[in-house]
Design a protein around this motif. Structure first.
Motif, mmCIF file in Angstrom:
data_model
loop_
_atom_site.group_PDB
_atom_site.id
_atom_site.type_symbol
_atom_site.label_atom_id
_atom_site.label_comp_id
_atom_site.label_asym_id
_atom_site.label_seq_id
_atom_site.Cartn_x
_atom_site.Cartn_y
_atom_site.Cartn_z
ATOM 1 N N SER A 221 37.824 31.652 27.561
ATOM 2 C CA SER A 221 38.081 33.010 27.092
ATOM 3 C C SER A 221 37.835 34.050 28.173
ATOM 4 C CB SER A 221 37.211 33.315 25.865
ATOM 5 O OG SER A 221 35.836 33.192 26.192
ATOM 6 N N ASN A 222 36.993 33.729 29.139
ATOM 7 C CA ASN A 222 36.680 34.685 30.203
ATOM 8 C C ASN A 222 36.631 33.953 31.543
ATOM 9 O OD1 ASN A 222 35.578 36.630 31.942
ATOM 10 N ND2 ASN A 222 34.392 37.565 30.297
ATOM 11 N N PRO A 223 37.793 33.764 32.182
ATOM 12 C CA PRO A 223 37.828 33.008 33.442
ATOM 13 C C PRO A 223 36.959 33.617 34.534
ATOM 14 C CG PRO A 223 40.042 33.270 32.565
ATOM 15 C CD PRO A 223 39.161 34.143 31.738
ATOM 16 N N ASP A 224 36.918 34.949 34.614
ATOM 17 C CA ASP A 224 36.120 35.591 35.657
ATOM 18 C C ASP A 224 34.641 35.263 35.502
ATOM 19 O OD1 ASP A 224 38.240 36.718 36.956
ATOM 20 O OD2 ASP A 224 38.089 38.663 35.965
ATOM 21 N N LYS A 225 34.140 35.286 34.266
ATOM 22 C CA LYS A 225 32.731 34.974 34.029
ATOM 23 C C LYS A 225 32.449 33.510 34.365
ATOM 24 C CE LYS A 225 30.366 36.616 30.446
ATOM 25 N NZ LYS A 225 29.787 36.799 29.076
ATOM 26 N N LEU A 226 33.347 32.625 33.960
ATOM 27 C CA LEU A 226 33.174 31.207 34.272
ATOM 28 C C LEU A 226 33.154 30.989 35.778
ATOM 29 C CD1 LEU A 226 33.057 28.257 33.178
ATOM 30 C CD2 LEU A 226 35.534 28.218 33.388
ATOM 31 N N ARG A 592 44.674 36.630 31.866
ATOM 32 C CA ARG A 592 43.219 36.451 31.979
ATOM 33 C C ARG A 592 42.785 35.785 33.277
ATOM 34 N NH1 ARG A 592 41.470 32.815 28.398
ATOM 35 N NH2 ARG A 592 43.566 32.146 27.828
ATOM 36 N N PHE A 593 43.669 35.007 33.916
ATOM 37 C CA PHE A 593 43.299 34.316 35.153
ATOM 38 C C PHE A 593 43.689 35.121 36.393
ATOM 39 C CE2 PHE A 593 43.229 30.912 32.131
ATOM 40 C CZ PHE A 593 42.319 29.983 32.620
ATOM 41 N N GLY A 594 44.754 35.895 36.301
ATOM 42 C CA GLY A 594 45.309 36.534 37.486
ATOM 43 C C GLY A 594 46.417 35.677 38.070
ATOM 44 N N HIS A 595 46.699 35.862 39.353
ATOM 45 C CA HIS A 595 47.799 35.150 39.989
ATOM 46 C C HIS A 595 47.367 33.753 40.436
ATOM 47 C CE1 HIS A 595 49.650 39.199 40.429
ATOM 48 N NE2 HIS A 595 50.757 38.510 40.277
ATOM 49 N N VAL A 596 48.150 32.772 40.020
ATOM 50 C CA VAL A 596 47.986 31.411 40.521
ATOM 51 C C VAL A 596 48.981 31.227 41.658
ATOM 52 C CG1 VAL A 596 48.110 28.961 39.965
ATOM 53 C CG2 VAL A 596 47.290 30.592 38.253
ATOM 54 N N VAL A 597 48.477 30.907 42.831
ATOM 55 C CA VAL A 597 49.313 30.742 44.024
ATOM 56 C C VAL A 597 49.522 29.249 44.258
ATOM 57 C CG1 VAL A 597 49.517 31.184 46.497
ATOM 58 C CG2 VAL A 597 48.430 32.877 45.005
ATOM 59 N N LEU A 598 50.769 28.862 44.508
ATOM 60 C CA LEU A 598 51.115 27.455 44.725
ATOM 61 C C LEU A 598 51.689 27.282 46.120
ATOM 62 C CD1 LEU A 598 52.841 27.554 41.362
ATOM 63 C CD2 LEU A 598 51.151 25.780 41.758
ATOM 64 N N CYS A 599 51.384 26.164 46.738
ATOM 65 C CA CYS A 599 51.982 25.853 48.033
ATOM 66 C C CYS A 599 52.390 24.385 48.051
ATOM 67 C CB CYS A 599 51.021 26.153 49.184
ATOM 68 S SG CYS A 599 49.700 24.939 49.404
#
Length: 694
Positions: A221-226, A592-599
């Motif tokens: 529920s709160n990725p930043d806190k985790l 809730r997570f923000g940007h997921v960057v893939l390479c």
């Protein structure tokens, strides 16, 4: 909130406690009593006078002040009970075992909210509802079994599912894994997994607290806190492993680009765990195996010696370790010959060290001593020793016990004979050891641990990103979308070019125009061969909108005329044609997570094989290098069959710059740079798409 009354209550009341230990109300009373709780235990039951030797209160109104209440009554009765206890009895902590709340119906959610509001009003802690309870060294307030062995240096285990917690405990107990606490948060209405980690982080004492945390997560529920508290605990010396269940199912959806098809909630979870330094597991067996590994001395290298009296398991372990990026180096030379002379005839020492089915405690101890004291290039020892019915296991396991205490190199016991040697294995575990009964599961867990990076640094560095210019570009595009009445839009090529410039990402020379002569002039200036691409349609290749290796002005003019007839075409882009290894970078905004960057590698590698790695923006250089080097196709990037490798530093730099830019551009929902062309000197963006949503 987590308070003393929840963790170390001086008094507990079980509302709904009974004599029937086959029901939750009776089982929780039994477990508290058998756990040796030293405070005052009370029971409320309107139909009983005595419950398991405890005098019963028929009504909660008769209770004296009580610190912790455990509710095992119908859901509809819980809100009034919580209000009575909090208001009149000074109760500051509640564990609600009962189900039938927000996990089932809207009416249940209303009941749940009433309970939360009451707890907030009176400053009370709340675990649940819909959980199995809380187990620690002070009170065993759970209604389930097994109850694991508890000690201060055992594992802290936090689970979002009660039933799954029981299954994980069963998996752990047979391995000898001990616990400090078990938290079943249920619906997590007040206290979720992130809150438990926060409490453990803010109150962590390296001298007294467990350094190992295991998590079973169904909802973040709160990725930043985790992220913050998990990485903080790891920096303090803890080790954390977790299962995130349901990630791929909840994250799957159709999307309009390569990145949209690949990036999902599962990618976000993977990126979050890697950024935090959490070892990701995918099964109960893997999670408890990783937990057991965490209790052993740290592995300071990748070279294993395998000591076995069964050739097959030694071979399977060798294969599994090698597959996971660990090594089983050959052992030879005078010291190996010296060991072979002291073992039984027919023994092998090349690694695995096979002491034969007739090998006794003496040969086992001898082989371990050589690995510990004389074979300098060995970092760890795996010992496979069950029973073929020829030797006495008690003596062998006593030798193994002593060697584990003496050796500085970690020893991984693989004792597979749980059926035929149950008492011997149990005695070994009672001495405080763990057992990995399956060698392949052990190897898989070891590779997961070794390939999990350390927590990323929390600082955000701008790396020369032009944030003011970026904001102006995005603001202009949002205004344009407002004027057009659209909520989302792929940006035109010239705007994409500007945004990449803001990040300092090098691009192939290009020009977009609807004038044929202007494009021919540009191609002549930059030099042939060139590439022509239609502008307008999103999927250019699907409509025949890409032509490579154009070598003359006449050919370019013909392609221009053809492409302008494609439906939706607004112009043509001409680029200088370059050669190199195709790479891919993408990004997708996850709520809730923000940007997921893939390479990853471009072309078939990203579209079919999906050989990509994910990271959570913003990324550090260390994270970018870790992503690149964990690709299955990394050997191609290093250079193969006489081909030069790519400039890995510049690839990592582009990943970092892009991730930093996205940190300040949440309106960008998808970005796809595919391909980038790379050689040993440069990495250049060739094609890119950016989707903006208001």
């Amino acid at each position: 909130m987590i308070n003393r009354e929840l963790l170390q209550p001086e008094s507990i009341v079980v509302i709904g406690g009974s004599n029937n230990v086959h029901k939750p109300g009776g089982a929780v009373v039994r477990n508290i009593l058998q756990g040796g709780y030293k405070g005052t235990l009370r029971v409320v039951n309107p139909k009983e006078d005595e419950v398991q030797g405890i005098k019963v209160f028929h009504d909660a109104r008769e209770l004296p002040p009580t610190e912790l209440a455990i509710l095992v009554i119908p859901a509809k009765l819980c809100p009034d009970s919580v209000e009575l206890l909090a208001k009149e009895k000074g109760t500051k902590a509640f564990i609600i075992i009962s189900a039938g709340f927000g996990e089932e119906t809207k009416a249940g959610a209303v009941l749940e909210q009433r309970i939360l509001d009451t707890c907030q009003q009176y400053g009370a802690a709340l675990i649940g509802p819909n959980c199995i309870g809380l187990l620690n060294r002070h009170h065993h307030s759970v209604f389930t079994k097994p109850i694991p062995t508890l000690n201060p240096k055992g594992v802290d285990f936090v689970s979002g599912s009660g039933a799954t917690a029981v299954f994980i405990l069963e998996s752990a107990v047979i391995k000898g894994l001990q616990f400090n606490s078990v938290w079943s948060i249920g619906n997590g209405k007040q206290i979720g997994i992130e809150d438990v980690l926060q409490y453990m982080d803010e109150n962590f004492n390296a001298d007294t607290d467990s350094p190992v945390k295991l998590l079973y997560i169904e909802n973040i529920s709160n990725p930043d806190k985790l992220l913050f508290h998990a990485s903080s605990l790891i920096r303090k010396g803890c080790r954390i492993a977790a299962i995130k269940a349901g990630a791929s199912e909840s994250g799957s959806r159709a999307a309009s680009s390569h990145t949209g098809a690949i990036a999902s909630s599962d990618s976000a979870v993977e990126a979050l765990f890697r950024k935090a330094g959490i070892v990701r597991c995918f099964s109960r067996e893997e999670l408890t195996t990783v937990g057991c590994i965490f209790t052993l001395p740290p592995l300071n290298g990748r070279n294993f010696a395998i000591v076995t009296h069964a050739g097959g398991p030694g071979v399977m372990l060798t294969d599994a370790l090698s597959k996971g990026g660990l090594n089983v180096p050959k052992i030879d030379g005078p010291l190996a010959d010296e060991l072979k002379e002291q073992l039984l005839p027919g023994s092998a020492v090349a690694n695995p060290i096979d002491i034969l089915a007739t090998g006794t405690a003496k040969e086992l101890g001898l082989a371990i001593d050589y690995c510990e004291q004389k074979f300098d290039d060995i970092d760890a020892i795996a010992v496979i020793y069950g029973t073929p019915g020829l030797t006495t296991l008690y003596a062998a396991y006593e030798t193994l016990h002593q060697k584990i205490l003496e050796c500085k190199k970690p020893i991984f016991p693989i004792l597979p004979s749980l059926h035929t040697a149950g008492p011997e294995v149990a005695e070994f575990l009672q001495k405080g050891h763990v057992n990995f009964s399956d060698e392949v599961t052990l190897a898989t867990a070891l590779s997961q641990i070794m390939n999990t990076p350390a927590p990323a640094p929390p600082e955000v560095q701008l790396y020369g990103i032009d944030i003011p210019r970026l904001n102006k570009i995005i603001f202009h595009e949002i205004n344009r979308m407002d004027a057009e009445g659209t909520k989302s839009s792929y940006l035109p090529p010239d705007t994409v070019h500007e945004i990449l410039e803001c990040a300092g990402i090098p691009m192939v020379p290009e020009l977009v125009a609807s004038d044929k002569d202007e494009l021919v002039s540009f191609a002549t200036r930059v030099g042939y061969p060139v590439v022509a691409k239609v502008v307008g349609p999103v999927h250019k290749s699907d409509v025949g909108g890409v032509t490579l290796n154009i070598r003359t002005p006449e050919h370019l003019a013909l392609e221009f005329e053809r492409m302008m007839k494609i439906k939706g075409a607004t112009g043509v882009m001409v680029q200088k044609m370059l050669k190199g290894t195709e790479l891919f970078i993408g990004a997708k905004y996850e709520e809730r997570f923000g940007h997921v960057v893939l390479c990853g590698l471009g072309g078939i590698f990203v579209e079919v094989l999906k050989d990509v790695r994910s990271g959570l923006a913003p990324l550090s250089y260390g994270e970018a290098y870790s992503m690149i080097r964990s690709l299955r196709g990394y050997k191609i990037l290093k250079g193969t069959r006489g081909q030069a490798g790519i400039n890995e530093q510049k690839y990592a730099e582009i990943i970092v710059r892009l991730s930093t830019l996205l940190r300040f551009a949440t309106d960008i929902k998808e970005m796809d740079i595919n391909p980038l062309l790379a050689d040993e000197h440069d990495v250049v963006a060739v094609d890119a798409r950016i989707l903006v949503e208001k």
